[in-house]
Scaffold this motif. Structure first.
Motif, short mmCIF file in Angstrom:
data_model
loop_
_atom_site.label_atom_id
_atom_site.label_comp_id
_atom_site.label_asym_id
_atom_site.label_seq_id
_atom_site.Cartn_x
_atom_site.Cartn_y
_atom_site.Cartn_z
N LEU A 145 0.82 -1.22 0.00
CA LEU A 145 0.00 0.00 0.00
C LEU A 145 0.85 1.27 0.00
CD1 LEU A 145 -2.90 -0.97 2.43
CD2 LEU A 145 -2.85 -1.08 -0.07
N THR A 146 2.11 1.16 0.40
CA THR A 146 2.98 2.35 0.37
C THR A 146 3.62 2.54 -0.99
OG1 THR A 146 5.00 1.19 1.05
CG2 THR A 146 3.59 2.06 2.81
N ARG A 147 3.64 1.49 -1.82
CA ARG A 147 4.36 1.63 -3.09
C ARG A 147 3.47 1.53 -4.32
NH1 ARG A 147 6.41 -3.96 -1.84
NH2 ARG A 147 5.09 -5.25 -3.17
N THR A 148 2.16 1.29 -4.13
CA THR A 148 1.27 1.17 -5.28
C THR A 148 0.49 2.45 -5.48
OG1 THR A 148 1.01 -1.17 -4.72
CG2 THR A 148 -0.54 -0.24 -6.33
N PRO A 149 0.78 3.20 -6.54
CA PRO A 149 0.00 4.41 -6.77
C PRO A 149 -1.39 4.06 -7.29
CG PRO A 149 1.68 4.15 -8.48
CD PRO A 149 1.83 2.99 -7.54
N VAL A 150 -2.39 4.68 -6.72
CA VAL A 150 -3.77 4.50 -7.19
C VAL A 150 -4.32 5.88 -7.52
CG1 VAL A 150 -4.16 2.39 -5.86
CG2 VAL A 150 -4.69 4.61 -4.83
N THR A 151 -5.39 5.89 -8.29
CA THR A 151 -5.96 7.16 -8.73
C THR A 151 -7.26 7.45 -7.99
OG1 THR A 151 -5.01 6.89 -10.93
CG2 THR A 151 -6.87 8.41 -10.74
N LEU A 169 -12.19 6.23 -5.24
CA LEU A 169 -11.08 5.48 -5.85
C LEU A 169 -11.48 5.10 -7.27
CD1 LEU A 169 -8.25 4.24 -5.16
CD2 LEU A 169 -9.46 2.12 -4.65
N ALA A 170 -10.69 5.49 -8.24
CA ALA A 170 -10.97 5.17 -9.64
C ALA A 170 -10.70 3.69 -9.90
CB ALA A 170 -10.10 6.04 -10.55
N PRO A 171 -11.26 3.13 -11.00
CA PRO A 171 -10.96 1.74 -11.32
C PRO A 171 -9.44 1.53 -11.35
CG PRO A 171 -12.69 2.56 -12.78
CD PRO A 171 -12.19 3.74 -11.98
N LEU A 172 -8.99 0.51 -10.64
CA LEU A 172 -7.55 0.23 -10.60
C LEU A 172 -7.02 0.01 -12.00
CD1 LEU A 172 -7.27 -2.32 -7.66
CD2 LEU A 172 -6.67 0.11 -7.63
N ALA A 173 -5.88 0.61 -12.29
CA ALA A 173 -5.21 0.38 -13.57
C ALA A 173 -3.80 -0.10 -13.26
CB ALA A 173 -5.20 1.66 -14.39
N LEU A 174 -3.75 -1.33 -12.76
CA LEU A 174 -2.47 -1.93 -12.36
C LEU A 174 -2.20 -3.11 -13.27
CD1 LEU A 174 -3.10 -2.10 -8.50
CD2 LEU A 174 -1.67 -0.44 -9.73
N PRO A 175 -0.95 -3.53 -13.38
CA PRO A 175 -0.68 -4.77 -14.11
C PRO A 175 -1.54 -5.90 -13.52
CG PRO A 175 1.37 -3.65 -13.56
CD PRO A 175 0.27 -2.91 -12.86
N PRO A 176 -2.10 -6.78 -14.38
CA PRO A 176 -3.08 -7.77 -13.92
C PRO A 176 -2.61 -8.58 -12.70
CG PRO A 176 -2.94 -7.78 -16.31
CD PRO A 176 -1.89 -6.82 -15.83
N GLU A 177 -1.34 -8.90 -12.64
CA GLU A 177 -0.88 -9.72 -11.51
C GLU A 177 -0.89 -8.96 -10.19
OE1 GLU A 177 0.86 -8.67 -14.03
OE2 GLU A 177 2.78 -7.82 -13.36
N GLN A 178 -1.08 -7.64 -10.25
CA GLN A 178 -1.11 -6.86 -9.00
C GLN A 178 -2.53 -6.62 -8.49
OE1 GLN A 178 1.20 -3.21 -9.14
NE2 GLN A 178 2.83 -4.17 -10.32
N ILE A 179 -3.52 -6.98 -9.29
CA ILE A 179 -4.91 -6.66 -8.91
C ILE A 179 -5.31 -7.38 -7.63
CG2 ILE A 179 -7.33 -6.92 -9.59
CD1 ILE A 179 -6.12 -4.73 -11.21
N GLU A 180 -5.15 -8.69 -7.60
CA GLU A 180 -5.59 -9.42 -6.40
C GLU A 180 -4.75 -9.08 -5.17
OE1 GLU A 180 -8.18 -13.14 -7.30
OE2 GLU A 180 -6.19 -13.44 -8.20
N PRO A 181 -3.41 -9.00 -5.30
CA PRO A 181 -2.65 -8.58 -4.12
C PRO A 181 -3.05 -7.20 -3.61
CG PRO A 181 -1.19 -9.57 -5.75
CD PRO A 181 -2.54 -9.44 -6.40
N PHE A 182 -3.34 -6.28 -4.53
CA PHE A 182 -3.76 -4.96 -4.05
C PHE A 182 -5.06 -5.06 -3.27
CE2 PHE A 182 -6.08 -1.06 -3.99
CZ PHE A 182 -5.13 -0.17 -3.53
N TYR A 183 -6.04 -5.75 -3.85
CA TYR A 183 -7.33 -5.87 -3.15
C TYR A 183 -7.14 -6.55 -1.78
CZ TYR A 183 -10.64 -4.13 -6.67
OH TYR A 183 -11.37 -3.34 -7.52
N HIS A 217 -10.51 -9.13 -13.71
CA HIS A 217 -10.79 -9.88 -12.49
C HIS A 217 -12.26 -9.66 -12.08
CE1 HIS A 217 -6.40 -9.81 -12.28
NE2 HIS A 217 -6.50 -10.86 -11.48
N TYR A 218 -12.90 -10.73 -11.63
CA TYR A 218 -14.29 -10.60 -11.16
C TYR A 218 -14.38 -9.58 -10.02
CZ TYR A 218 -14.82 -14.90 -13.85
OH TYR A 218 -14.81 -15.83 -14.84
N LEU A 219 -13.37 -9.60 -9.18
CA LEU A 219 -13.30 -8.69 -8.04
C LEU A 219 -13.33 -7.24 -8.53
CD1 LEU A 219 -12.79 -8.67 -4.96
CD2 LEU A 219 -10.34 -8.97 -5.45
N TRP A 220 -12.56 -6.98 -9.54
CA TRP A 220 -12.48 -5.64 -10.13
C TRP A 220 -13.81 -5.28 -10.80
CZ3 TRP A 220 -12.92 -3.35 -14.90
CH2 TRP A 220 -12.24 -2.14 -15.13
#
Lengths: 373, 373
Positions: A247-253, A288-302, B28-31
């Motif tokens: 959470l400290t290194r992932t920029p979100v919009t 929080l805008a829809p996450l625009a992260l590389p796909p492999e980061q989506i679940e770890p971010f959530y 992702h379904y979550l997304w």
């Protein structure tokens, strides 16, 4: 002079100073030249010389300890003289670890703060500078304080800001009404519950202080909630360091749009300072805008976001209280999350809110003799 | 619909979408649950559901591609339905690297910008939204722009701020006069030259925009100087990475005091974002407090500081120009340093300055159709 200098010795790059109490200090010549009284304007304390133009190997021609305790340095480079007061040297002695420890840990809190909410009365903070100082100190220490007996009048919260600083005007105006309206441009202007959040995360810089003042409380529900985001983040760091780090290194919009506004900020939810201490938290599920992260980061971010959100939602950290007309609370909006329970649209609930900045508040606190850094 | 969906397939955690042009995307379904239209308020675009409460393993019962191109998801968890527009899905496709590249590199500049200073005329930006947009875009791109033909009248600079945002009021007032006075509380109010600096580094948050408007220029000297702090920092990073790194991780104290004010901020000179990009620079020789670092860090800090200062002082990076009555410039105060040459106290030089924030400016720029990451 509390502690006279007994002796000085010239080393190659530093001046060694012995004090009567046995302390030994080192001062770099470079540092002494840069901070000498003759380098500083006596009226305003500002530096008159260009620090970066000082020769790196600058050294004294002579150093003299005068009978009155003052230390005189005559500089080899141009023969100029600097006279140092021993008390000043002692106060700025960076050889001592206690002088250079800058990490002032905040006082973290949880739901138990609800038993003794930091608070004061408006008439008292207006009349008595010590009471004002103590109230501002509470804002500094807890990032949250209540003020009671504020006049129940529109815009009265601006008088509270004037006690310590300046309003940060935004597209919402110098202040704004928080009540249920038709076709709201913000969910705050409905009867919905709002989970704890920081305000305006879509703004950069986000407002660092927020005030909310109650004018009417006739609706059922609408209790206020505050959560110490620093306490929550510290707990997350302890119990799930990998979530915390993510959470400290992932920029979100964060984004907010209406017909005349399009605000956006890209930032991690938790910001650290250069020493790794928690500096700021932004948390607002609504914007929080829809996450625009590389796909492999989506679940770890959530997963990390959920871990943080569960702590924020837990009864252990939430302080819940009811604002009545004349009550106002202030939060450090980069630290303390605030929210509310849902309220009925049949009664009237009316708050006014505004933003301000911490710099003015801390300046006032220091001038009043409070401790803050 | 520019690109219809041709086919979908349900994987364990993600929905696979094939587009008519051959692109294949994963969601992702979550997304999808978190960003579904039924999770978002149609009036204000804000999220109505709690993201962190979505079950991590949420999955669809059915996914249907309708004849009109819409994608319908019926959720297994509670049977609720979400209808996705293909254009929206396409625009938010985070499987494609171009969608998720957030690093919008600023346009760095040096002294050669002096040949074509970004500028506009005040009457034109007032009358024509495209000209206003282009001028704001220049502020975004260069962190600096000139505005000419501003009315030569006290407080006229506030009208310029009102074109895009809001004044940040401080202890210096909503705006302040920059001219030579007796017993100044700030060196700005003398005839001294001021080396390039950012304003109010002792404030947190520092003002992110500064405007300076010329009312009188009768004094000899007093030329304005601007320097792109991001260009300078990028050069330092390239030619002396160890100096650069030290300036990003060493907190220093900036302080300003007068009779009613005591402002202080502790921060590195160069701030990086969570991705390591240069985010902000603070540089003000006048208000840097005596360093309070461990003794072994004193000389390395000064060496790095000197390296940065030499770049800032070099003719390669300095743009020098003269403001005449009616001229105004604006800088991004976290990026562009400004300064002035000394001026004679016998003639009259009079500027007015004020602070504002970037959020309002960028919002206005976006609403006008400008590009701003």
């Amino acid at each position: 002079m509390a502690n006279p200098i007994t002796q000085v010795a010239l080393h190659e790059r530093t001046l060694l100073v012995d004090w009567v109490d046995g302390r030994r200090s080192h001062y770099h010549y470079l540092w002494l030249r840069d901070n000498a009284p003759d380098a500083i304007d006596t009226h305003n304390g500002q530096r008159l010389i260009e620090s970066v133009a000082i020769p790196p190997a600058i050294c004294p021609q002579t150093v003299t300890l005068h009978a009155d305790g003052q230390l005189e340095v005559v500089w080899a480079v141009n023969g100029s003289r600097s006279l140092f007061a021993p008390d000043w040297l002692r106060a700025h002695d960076y050889s001592q670890p206690e002088t250079i420890s800058t990490a002032n840990q905040p006082l973290l809190w949880d739901a138990t703060l609800g038993a003794h909410l930091p608070s004061a009365d408006y008439p008292a903070v207006v009349d008595d500078r010590q009471i004002l100082r103590d109230w501002l100190q509470a804002v500094h220490d807890y990032g949250f304080a209540l003020l009671r007996q504020v006049p129940v009048a529109s815009a009265a919260l601006l008088k509270v800001v004037a006690l310590f600083g300046y309003v940060r005007e935004t597209n919402y105006g110098p202040y704004f009404d928080v009540k249920s309206v038709v076709s709201p441009n913000n969910l705050a202007y409905t009867g919905l519950g709002l989970s704890p959040h920081t305000d305006n995360p879509y703004r950069d810089p986000a407002p660092t202080l927020q005030l909310l003042h109650c004018l009417q409380d006739a609706a059922a529900g609408g209790d206020s909630i505050v959560v110490d985001g620093f306490a929550v983040a510290a707990r997350l760091r302890q119990q799930a360091p990998e979530h915390f780090a993510l959470l400290t290194r992932t920029p979100v919009t964060f984004r907010f749009r209406d017909q005349t506004t399009d605000l956006m900020a890209v930032t991690p939810l938790i910001a650290l300072d250069s020493q790794g201490l928690i500096k700021a938290i932004r948390y607002n599920n609504r914007s929080l805008a829809p996450l625009a992260l590389p796909p492999e980061q989506i679940e770890p971010f959530y997963a990390a976001y959920r871990a943080l959100g569960e702590l924020i939602a837990s009864a252990e950290f939430q302080v819940v209280f009811k604002l009545h007309p004349g009550d106002l609370f202030i939060v450090d909006n980069e630290r303390v999350l605030h929210g509310r329970t849902a309220f009925s649209n049949t009664g009237n609930r009316h708050l006014q809110g505004c933003y301000a900045d911490r710099d003015g508040l801390l300046s006032t606190l220091r001038v009043l003799g409070g401790c803050s850094d």
